[in-house]
Write a protein that holds these residues in place. Structure first.
Motif, PDB file in Angstrom:
ATOM      1  N   LYS A 133      58.796  80.905 -19.293  1.00  0.00           N
ATOM      2  CA  LYS A 133      59.646  79.645 -19.794  1.00  0.00           C
ATOM      3  C   LYS A 133      59.341  78.886 -20.715  1.00  0.00           C
ATOM      4  O   LYS A 133      58.221  77.873 -20.327  1.00  0.00           O
ATOM      5  N   ALA A 134      59.807  78.066 -21.008  1.00  0.00           N
ATOM      6  CA  ALA A 134      60.175  77.209 -22.292  1.00  0.00           C
ATOM      7  C   ALA A 134      59.153  75.788 -21.835  1.00  0.00           C
ATOM      8  O   ALA A 134      59.424  75.784 -20.910  1.00  0.00           O
ATOM      9  N   GLY A 135      58.319  75.416 -22.344  1.00  0.00           N
ATOM     10  CA  GLY A 135      57.486  74.676 -21.873  1.00  0.00           C
ATOM     11  C   GLY A 135      56.967  74.313 -21.340  1.00  0.00           C
ATOM     12  O   GLY A 135      56.254  73.269 -20.656  1.00  0.00           O
ATOM     13  N   THR A 136      55.976  75.566 -20.486  1.00  0.00           N
ATOM     14  CA  THR A 136      55.067  75.569 -19.281  1.00  0.00           C
ATOM     15  C   THR A 136      53.414  75.813 -19.619  1.00  0.00           C
ATOM     16  O   THR A 136      52.998  75.632 -18.829  1.00  0.00           O
ATOM     17  N   ILE A 137      53.164  75.597 -20.587  1.00  0.00           N
ATOM     18  CA  ILE A 137      51.862  75.983 -20.882  1.00  0.00           C
ATOM     19  C   ILE A 137      51.421  74.836 -20.873  1.00  0.00           C
ATOM     20  O   ILE A 137      50.841  73.796 -21.238  1.00  0.00           O
ATOM     21  N   SER A 148      59.806  66.231 -24.179  1.00  0.00           N
ATOM     22  CA  SER A 148      60.595  66.323 -23.284  1.00  0.00           C
ATOM     23  C   SER A 148      61.708  67.337 -23.110  1.00  0.00           C
ATOM     24  O   SER A 148      62.160  68.218 -22.427  1.00  0.00           O
ATOM     25  N   ALA A 149      62.483  67.329 -24.416  1.00  0.00           N
ATOM     26  CA  ALA A 149      63.263  68.567 -24.744  1.00  0.00           C
ATOM     27  C   ALA A 149      63.029  69.323 -24.685  1.00  0.00           C
ATOM     28  O   ALA A 149      63.782  70.264 -24.138  1.00  0.00           O
ATOM     29  N   MET A 150      61.832  70.720 -24.686  1.00  0.00           N
ATOM     30  CA  MET A 150      61.336  71.810 -24.810  1.00  0.00           C
ATOM     31  C   MET A 150      61.218  71.751 -23.465  1.00  0.00           C
ATOM     32  O   MET A 150      61.662  72.678 -22.102  1.00  0.00           O
ATOM     33  N   LYS A 151      60.701  70.725 -22.648  1.00  0.00           N
ATOM     34  CA  LYS A 151      60.172  71.158 -21.244  1.00  0.00           C
ATOM     35  C   LYS A 151      61.454  70.845 -19.896  1.00  0.00           C
ATOM     36  O   LYS A 151      60.888  71.834 -19.019  1.00  0.00           O
ATOM     37  N   THR A 152      62.165  70.259 -20.677  1.00  0.00           N
ATOM     38  CA  THR A 152      63.545  70.533 -19.240  1.00  0.00           C
ATOM     39  C   THR A 152      64.704  71.381 -20.403  1.00  0.00           C
ATOM     40  O   THR A 152      66.114  71.675 -19.629  1.00  0.00           O
ATOM     41  N   SER A 153      64.572  72.046 -20.980  1.00  0.00           N
ATOM     42  CA  SER A 153      65.144  72.998 -21.504  1.00  0.00           C
ATOM     43  C   SER A 153      65.763  74.128 -20.753  1.00  0.00           C
ATOM     44  O   SER A 153      67.030  74.969 -20.954  1.00  0.00           O
ATOM     45  N   ASP A 154      64.614  74.374 -19.658  1.00  0.00           N
ATOM     46  CA  ASP A 154      65.503  75.897 -19.599  1.00  0.00           C
ATOM     47  C   ASP A 154      65.755  77.067 -19.218  1.00  0.00           C
ATOM     48  O   ASP A 154      66.304  77.505 -18.985  1.00  0.00           O
TER      49      ASP A 154
END
Length: 125
Positions: A62-66, A73-79
């Motif tokens: 999943k993007a933004g999860t390392i 915040s855009a990457m963390k919430t991109s799903d």
């Protein structure tokens, strides 16, 4: 029964072709490794973070999860879950796929180069 097996094989081939970044093209991970040299300034091929996150094991992640990497915040919430299709789209136009992400990259426009790069990224474990 033989024709049912042939139909199944044809369907499987069509599904595989539709799942690749550049349908009908036999991806070349070795060429993708050469394309990646431009990415290596910011990204490692393992879990090591640089300016950008390490790309080892990116396929299926999943993007933004390392943990510990400072994602936008855009990457963390991109799903987004990274797979051939999502990587291809992102590599073509990062800002279009994740508006507001902080990767300063305009995109890789050549579909063959993208397909090869995606094939190479899939080898990173």
């Amino acid at each position: 029964m033989k024709s049912a097996g042939k139909i199944g094989a044809i369907i499987a081939a069509l599904i595989f072709a539709g799942a690749t970044a550049n349908p009908g093209y036999a991806q070349d991970a070795e060429h993708g490794k050469n394309i990646f040299k431009a990415c290596a300034t910011c990204h490692a091929t393992d879990q090591t973070d640089r300016v950008g996150p390490g790309l080892g094991g990116i396929t299926g992640r999943k993007a933004g999860t390392i943990p510990g990497f400072s994602y936008s915040s855009a990457m963390k919430t991109s799903d987004i879950v990274w797979n051939a299709k999502s990587l291809d789209a992102y590599l073509e136009s990062p800002q279009k796929v994740v508006p507001g992400n902080i990767m300063p990259y305009a995109g890789l426009k050549n579909p063959t180069d993208r397909a090869d790069l995606v094939a190479y990224l899939a080898t990173l474990k």
